[in-house]
Write an enzyme that holds these catalytic residues in place. Sequence first.
Site, PDB file in Angstrom:
ATOM      1  N   ASP A   1       0.874  -1.183   0.000  1.00  0.00           N
ATOM      2  CA  ASP A   1       0.000   0.000   0.000  1.00  0.00           C
ATOM      3  C   ASP A   1       0.908   1.230   0.000  1.00  0.00           C
ATOM      4  O   ASP A   1       1.549   1.532   1.011  1.00  0.00           O
ATOM      5  CB  ASP A   1      -0.890  -0.024   1.253  1.00  0.00           C
ATOM      6  CG  ASP A   1      -1.718   1.259   1.390  1.00  0.00           C
ATOM      7  OD1 ASP A   1      -2.511   1.339   2.339  1.00  0.00           O
ATOM      8  OD2 ASP A   1      -1.534   2.172   0.540  1.00  0.00           O
TER       9      ASP A   1
ATOM     10  N   TYR B   1      -6.003  14.509 -11.005  1.00  0.00           N
ATOM     11  CA  TYR B   1      -4.960  13.611 -11.502  1.00  0.00           C
ATOM     12  C   TYR B   1      -3.828  14.432 -12.137  1.00  0.00           C
ATOM     13  O   TYR B   1      -2.653  14.221 -11.840  1.00  0.00           O
ATOM     14  CB  TYR B   1      -5.558  12.655 -12.527  1.00  0.00           C
ATOM     15  CG  TYR B   1      -4.584  11.782 -13.272  1.00  0.00           C
ATOM     16  CD1 TYR B   1      -4.428  11.911 -14.654  1.00  0.00           C
ATOM     17  CD2 TYR B   1      -3.832  10.812 -12.614  1.00  0.00           C
ATOM     18  CE1 TYR B   1      -3.557  11.092 -15.349  1.00  0.00           C
ATOM     19  CE2 TYR B   1      -2.961   9.988 -13.313  1.00  0.00           C
ATOM     20  CZ  TYR B   1      -2.836  10.141 -14.680  1.00  0.00           C
ATOM     21  OH  TYR B   1      -1.954   9.323 -15.368  1.00  0.00           O
TER      22      TYR B   1
ATOM     23  N   LYS C   1       0.142  14.965 -10.956  1.00  0.00           N
ATOM     24  CA  LYS C   1       1.253  14.577 -11.825  1.00  0.00           C
ATOM     25  C   LYS C   1       2.227  15.746 -12.012  1.00  0.00           C
ATOM     26  O   LYS C   1       3.442  15.570 -12.067  1.00  0.00           O
ATOM     27  CB  LYS C   1       0.729  14.048 -13.164  1.00  0.00           C
ATOM     28  CG  LYS C   1       0.132  12.654 -13.065  1.00  0.00           C
ATOM     29  CD  LYS C   1       1.170  11.645 -12.564  1.00  0.00           C
ATOM     30  CE  LYS C   1       0.614  10.261 -12.358  1.00  0.00           C
ATOM     31  NZ  LYS C   1       1.634   9.306 -11.843  1.00  0.00           N
TER      32      LYS C   1
ATOM     33  N   ILE D   1      -2.408   4.724 -22.734  1.00  0.00           N
ATOM     34  CA  ILE D   1      -1.762   3.431 -22.992  1.00  0.00           C
ATOM     35  C   ILE D   1      -2.816   2.380 -23.325  1.00  0.00           C
ATOM     36  O   ILE D   1      -3.820   2.247 -22.608  1.00  0.00           O
ATOM     37  CB  ILE D   1      -0.933   2.977 -21.780  1.00  0.00           C
ATOM     38  CG1 ILE D   1       0.101   4.048 -21.395  1.00  0.00           C
ATOM     39  CG2 ILE D   1      -0.238   1.634 -22.076  1.00  0.00           C
ATOM     40  CD1 ILE D   1       1.094   4.409 -22.469  1.00  0.00           C
TER      41      ILE D   1
HETATM   42  C1  VAH Z   1      -6.108   8.562 -18.233  1.00  0.00           C
HETATM   43  N1  VAH Z   1      -5.005   6.671 -19.294  1.00  0.00           N
HETATM   44  O1  VAH Z   1      -6.880   8.537 -19.193  1.00  0.00           O
HETATM   45  C2  VAH Z   1      -4.795   7.789 -18.379  1.00  0.00           C
HETATM   46  C3  VAH Z   1      -3.711   8.664 -18.955  1.00  0.00           C
HETATM   47  C4  VAH Z   1      -3.105  10.324 -20.691  1.00  0.00           C
HETATM   48  C5  VAH Z   1      -4.193   9.655 -19.988  1.00  0.00           C
HETATM   49  O2  VAH Z   1      -2.991   9.313 -17.963  1.00  0.00           O
HETATM   50  O3  VAH Z   1      -6.339   9.147 -17.189  1.00  0.00           O
END
Ligand code: VAH
Length: 274
Positions: A11, A101, A105, A131
């Site tokens: 974790d 998100y 990052k 990806i």
């Molecule tokens: C998303 N697959 O869709 C991930 C990625 C660039 C997108 O970081 O959140």
Amino acid sequence: MRESGPHDLVDVTNRENLETVVDEYDIDTIYHMAAILSAAGEKNPWLAWDVNMNGTYNVLEVSREKGVTRLFVPSSIAVFGPETPRENTPQDTVLKPRTMYGLTKVSGELLCNYYYERFGLDVRGVRYPGIISYKTPPGGGTTDYAIEIFHEALKRKDYTCFLREDSTLPMMYMPDCIKSTLDLMDADLEALIHHADFNLAAISFSPKELADEIRKHIPELAVKYEPDSRQAIADSWPKTIDDSAAREEWGWRPGYDLAAMTEDMLRNLRTQYE
Ligand code: VAH
């Protein structure tokens, strides 16, 4: 992978758990892939902050304390926002993402580069595009339509896409994702000018372009486009990426184009549906 060596569950938000595992297996290299992605992160931004920020901080601190030799912490094209140039997005540009998100990052990149500059920790990372893999199901990402469509094309020859048909995004096939990750980790540190924030590109395509490529194999595929909340996220991201820094500093070259990825995805998925 489980057959390739010892396997344990960790974790990343539990620092003591991380320390115990690093000590128990005498770990000298870490690929820190745990994260809550864009769409899932908008549903639960508190969890995304905890996993993505506290998790990355714990991995950096344990790596520093335990003398981990090399650390990989991926970033994402999600670091870019509406103010960022969307075509041929530069390596060094404005980063004002509008998702939790994305901001985790950006913060992760800054934190990793700090640990390199301040403590000499050899931490590396790339801004992954979307990806695409046949081995893992979609996991809360905005680019997941590009995985779902293959499964639905084989199962039902019919797919409802949650993005507009013209939503071009940077994407990458999983074999190229793995190759880029290992190529960067094998690169000579002295050759690197950037560390945890390399732009990375392979193929950019729209949902319509992908559907048309799949129809070369499954002509009956019918696709409807019904954009949902993920459309706003996709509209804030680039269409194409300038990855010249990765090409110059560690020799990045993608191996799969849209046709090659589509053929390989369908060939490997057919066994699941026939
Ligand atoms: C998303 N697959 O869709 C991930 C990625 C660039 C997108 O970081 O959140």
